[in-house]
Design a protein around this motif. Structure first.
Motif, PDB file in Angstrom:
ATOM      1  N   LEU A   1      62.486   7.907 -17.918  1.00 64.89           N
ATOM      2  CA  LEU A   1      63.870   7.785 -17.463  1.00 64.89           C
ATOM      3  C   LEU A   1      64.017   8.069 -15.969  1.00 64.89           C
ATOM      4  O   LEU A   1      64.841   7.454 -15.293  1.00 64.89           O
ATOM      5  CB  LEU A   1      64.786   8.708 -18.270  1.00 64.89           C
ATOM      6  CG  LEU A   1      64.966   8.345 -19.744  1.00 64.89           C
ATOM      7  CD1 LEU A   1      65.853   9.379 -20.438  1.00 64.89           C
ATOM      8  CD2 LEU A   1      65.558   6.940 -19.905  1.00 64.89           C
TER       9      LEU A   1
ATOM     10  N   GLU B   1      62.203  10.445 -28.889  1.00 64.53           N
ATOM     11  CA  GLU B   1      62.085  11.798 -28.358  1.00 64.53           C
ATOM     12  C   GLU B   1      61.219  12.715 -29.229  1.00 64.53           C
ATOM     13  O   GLU B   1      61.195  13.930 -29.010  1.00 64.53           O
ATOM     14  CB  GLU B   1      63.469  12.407 -28.172  1.00 64.53           C
ATOM     15  CG  GLU B   1      64.327  11.667 -27.158  1.00 64.53           C
ATOM     16  CD  GLU B   1      65.620  12.396 -26.872  1.00 64.53           C
ATOM     17  OE1 GLU B   1      65.558  13.598 -26.542  1.00 64.53           O
ATOM     18  OE2 GLU B   1      66.696  11.776 -27.004  1.00 64.53           O
TER      19      GLU B   1
ATOM     20  N   GLU C   1      71.609   3.174 -21.766  1.00 71.83           N
ATOM     21  CA  GLU C   1      72.466   4.069 -22.540  1.00 71.83           C
ATOM     22  C   GLU C   1      72.164   5.529 -22.218  1.00 71.83           C
ATOM     23  O   GLU C   1      73.080   6.352 -22.091  1.00 71.83           O
ATOM     24  CB  GLU C   1      72.267   3.801 -24.035  1.00 71.83           C
ATOM     25  CG  GLU C   1      72.755   2.438 -24.476  1.00 71.83           C
ATOM     26  CD  GLU C   1      72.481   2.177 -25.944  1.00 71.83           C
ATOM     27  OE1 GLU C   1      71.965   3.098 -26.620  1.00 71.83           O
ATOM     28  OE2 GLU C   1      72.768   1.065 -26.414  1.00 71.83           O
ATOM     29  N   TYR C   2      70.878   5.859 -22.080  1.00 73.78           N
ATOM     30  CA  TYR C   2      70.497   7.238 -21.774  1.00 73.78           C
ATOM     31  C   TYR C   2      71.069   7.700 -20.442  1.00 73.78           C
ATOM     32  O   TYR C   2      71.568   8.821 -20.323  1.00 73.78           O
ATOM     33  CB  TYR C   2      68.975   7.367 -21.729  1.00 73.78           C
ATOM     34  CG  TYR C   2      68.333   7.844 -23.013  1.00 73.78           C
ATOM     35  CD1 TYR C   2      68.310   9.202 -23.337  1.00 73.78           C
ATOM     36  CD2 TYR C   2      67.739   6.949 -23.884  1.00 73.78           C
ATOM     37  CE1 TYR C   2      67.699   9.644 -24.502  1.00 73.78           C
ATOM     38  CE2 TYR C   2      67.129   7.386 -25.057  1.00 73.78           C
ATOM     39  CZ  TYR C   2      67.119   8.731 -25.356  1.00 73.78           C
ATOM     40  OH  TYR C   2      66.523   9.171 -26.518  1.00 73.78           O
ATOM     41  N   VAL C   3      70.955   6.873 -19.417  1.00 75.35           N
ATOM     42  CA  VAL C   3      71.349   7.306 -18.075  1.00 75.35           C
ATOM     43  C   VAL C   3      72.747   6.847 -17.695  1.00 75.35           C
ATOM     44  O   VAL C   3      73.247   7.186 -16.623  1.00 75.35           O
ATOM     45  CB  VAL C   3      70.340   6.820 -17.014  1.00 75.35           C
ATOM     46  CG1 VAL C   3      68.942   7.331 -17.342  1.00 75.35           C
ATOM     47  CG2 VAL C   3      70.331   5.304 -16.880  1.00 75.35           C
ATOM     48  N   ASN C   4      73.371   6.050 -18.584  1.00 77.45           N
ATOM     49  CA  ASN C   4      74.738   5.598 -18.373  1.00 77.45           C
ATOM     50  C   ASN C   4      74.878   4.843 -17.054  1.00 77.45           C
ATOM     51  O   ASN C   4      75.804   5.089 -16.270  1.00 77.45           O
ATOM     52  CB  ASN C   4      75.722   6.774 -18.410  1.00 77.45           C
ATOM     53  CG  ASN C   4      77.165   6.312 -18.525  1.00 77.45           C
ATOM     54  OD1 ASN C   4      77.433   5.233 -19.068  1.00 77.45           O
ATOM     55  ND2 ASN C   4      78.082   7.116 -18.018  1.00 77.45           N
TER      56      ASN C   4
ATOM     57  N   ILE D   1      68.132   0.540 -24.008  1.00 75.31           N
ATOM     58  CA  ILE D   1      68.178   1.942 -24.440  1.00 75.31           C
ATOM     59  C   ILE D   1      68.223   2.866 -23.232  1.00 75.31           C
ATOM     60  O   ILE D   1      68.970   3.860 -23.216  1.00 75.31           O
ATOM     61  CB  ILE D   1      66.956   2.258 -25.325  1.00 75.31           C
ATOM     62  CG1 ILE D   1      67.071   1.541 -26.670  1.00 75.31           C
ATOM     63  CG2 ILE D   1      66.815   3.776 -25.538  1.00 75.31           C
ATOM     64  CD1 ILE D   1      65.808   1.609 -27.517  1.00 75.31           C
ATOM     65  N   SER D   2      67.455   2.540 -22.204  1.00 82.82           N
ATOM     66  CA  SER D   2      67.418   3.374 -20.998  1.00 82.82           C
ATOM     67  C   SER D   2      68.776   3.382 -20.308  1.00 82.82           C
ATOM     68  O   SER D   2      69.216   4.413 -19.793  1.00 82.82           O
ATOM     69  CB  SER D   2      66.338   2.869 -20.041  1.00 82.82           C
ATOM     70  OG  SER D   2      65.067   2.879 -20.665  1.00 82.82           O
TER      71      SER D   2
ATOM     72  N   GLU E   1      62.801  20.304 -24.173  1.00 83.70           N
ATOM     73  CA  GLU E   1      63.944  19.489 -23.792  1.00 83.70           C
ATOM     74  C   GLU E   1      64.428  19.893 -22.413  1.00 83.70           C
ATOM     75  O   GLU E   1      64.320  21.056 -22.013  1.00 83.70           O
ATOM     76  CB  GLU E   1      65.085  19.627 -24.810  1.00 83.70           C
ATOM     77  CG  GLU E   1      64.775  18.992 -26.157  1.00 83.70           C
ATOM     78  CD  GLU E   1      65.984  18.962 -27.086  1.00 83.70           C
ATOM     79  OE1 GLU E   1      67.048  19.529 -26.710  1.00 83.70           O
ATOM     80  OE2 GLU E   1      65.868  18.379 -28.185  1.00 83.70           O
TER      81      GLU E   1
ATOM     82  N   ALA F   1      61.992  11.963 -20.516  1.00 84.00           N
ATOM     83  CA  ALA F   1      62.903  12.099 -19.376  1.00 84.00           C
ATOM     84  C   ALA F   1      62.184  11.980 -18.047  1.00 84.00           C
ATOM     85  O   ALA F   1      62.594  11.227 -17.157  1.00 84.00           O
ATOM     86  CB  ALA F   1      63.639  13.442 -19.456  1.00 84.00           C
TER      87      ALA F   1
ATOM     88  N   ILE G   1      67.274  16.131 -23.312  1.00 82.82           N
ATOM     89  CA  ILE G   1      66.373  14.997 -23.521  1.00 82.82           C
ATOM     90  C   ILE G   1      64.936  15.518 -23.569  1.00 82.82           C
ATOM     91  O   ILE G   1      64.567  16.393 -22.785  1.00 82.82           O
ATOM     92  CB  ILE G   1      66.513  13.959 -22.395  1.00 82.82           C
ATOM     93  CG1 ILE G   1      67.974  13.499 -22.264  1.00 82.82           C
ATOM     94  CG2 ILE G   1      65.597  12.759 -22.653  1.00 82.82           C
ATOM     95  CD1 ILE G   1      68.227  12.608 -21.062  1.00 82.82           C
TER      96      ILE G   1
END
Length: 307
Positions: free
Chosen positions: A123, A163, A288-291, A285-286, A109, A119, A114
């Motif tokens: 991402l 993940e 949400e991950y990176v805001n 979804i991406s 991680e 990541a 992540i």
């Protein structure tokens, strides 16, 4: 600065890059370094991104890069910093070559919690592109080039466990990330329709760079053994960089977008990579991950605006 004879010989389909600005990630070795070197020789002002300060500085001098940025692109705060540093020093971006990636044989991680493969390999592409999108849109006929892989053919999106918290497999995680690269590229190309920015993905070929080797345990040993068995059929770093160079520079692909290339030709990816609903789902979804909400962008799958 004009194209050298060597650059022309390496890729006769490459175009003159004089006056253009290119950002290449993962450029301290392998196909990233080879692509950055050739693009610089073609006249581009090349900025490279690498993880090691000493190595990145050394490579920048060696290949004639205009400048360099040091960052760990598996960390989203670092990705944002790269974009901020680039924007502070440049008024245009003709080509963003998202090349950084890794095979991680045992689950790890990032400091942000992540899974490493997701990541770094996905991402990072998504966020860096979003952070530089205004600059890309402001540059006429700019291009986003995403290095994927034929490994996407063995990948599937594990929507309930992206993940790999259960049953981690480095090969499966890598395949999923390379599938994600194509889904991202296709959705990005749709959302950028009419802006003049193109986005394409590519398979570089099987390249002997040491990529994925040195991993721990049985998986790491299997990767190394596979390289040894396949070595007579594996491309050199320079050969592996040719499709990246082609997509970054060739006038032949001006205006071409949303495609997957192999050996400088359009190739057909798997049906999973052509799934518009999956591409839209991954995009959401991406975000949400990176805001980073991509306000006002339209999804082809839903036809609705995200606000």
């Amino acid at each position: 600065m004009t194209a050298t004879g060597n650059a022309a010989t390496e890729n006769p389909l490459a175009g003159d890059m004089a006056g253009k600005t290119v950002l290449v990630t993962g450029a301290t070795g392998g196909i990233g370094k080879a692509a950055a070197r050739t693009l610089a020789s073609l006249g581009a002002q090349v900025v490279i991104v690498g993880r090691s300060a000493a190595k990145t500085a050394e490579v920048a001098r060696e290949i004639g890069a205009a400048s360099f940025i040091v960052a760990d692109l598996s960390v989203m705060t670092e990705v944002r910093r790269v974009a901020a540093e680039f924007r502070a020093g440049h008024s245009r971006l003709d080509v963003l070559l998202n090349n950084a990636g890794a095979v991680v044989t045992s689950r790890q991680e990032t400091p942000e919690g992540i899974e490493m493969t997701f990541a770094l390999n996905h991402l990072n592409y998504f966020l860096l592109t979003q952070e530089l999108l205004d600059l890309l849109k402001a540059t006429p006929d700019s291009r986003v080039v995403n290095v994927s892989s034929e490994a996407h053919r063995s990948g599937r999106m594990r929507w309930d466990d992206l993940e790999f918290r259960k049953g981690y497999s480095g090969f499966q995680a890598y395949g999923q990330s390379k599938l994600a690269n194509i889904l991202f590229t296709r959705e990005l190309s749709y959302r950028l329709a009419g802006t003049g920015v193109t986005a394409n993905a590519l398979h570089p070929g099987v390249v002997y760079t040491g990529f994925g080797q040195g991993g721990a345990g049985l998986a790491g040993r299997l990767v190394s053994l596979s390289y040894q068995i396949m070595r007579p059929f594996i491309k050199s770093e320079e050969q592996g960089a040719q499709t990246s160079i082609y997509l970054a520079s060739s006038p032949e692909v001006a205006g071409v977008t949303g495609q997957y290339f192999d050996n400088e030709r359009v190739a057909r990816p798997t049906p999973q990579a052509l799934d518009d609903a999956a591409a839209a789902r991954l995009w959401a979804i991406s975000e949400e991950y990176v805001n980073v909400p991509t306000n006002g962008s339209q999804s082809r799958a839903t036809g609705s605006l995200k606000v």
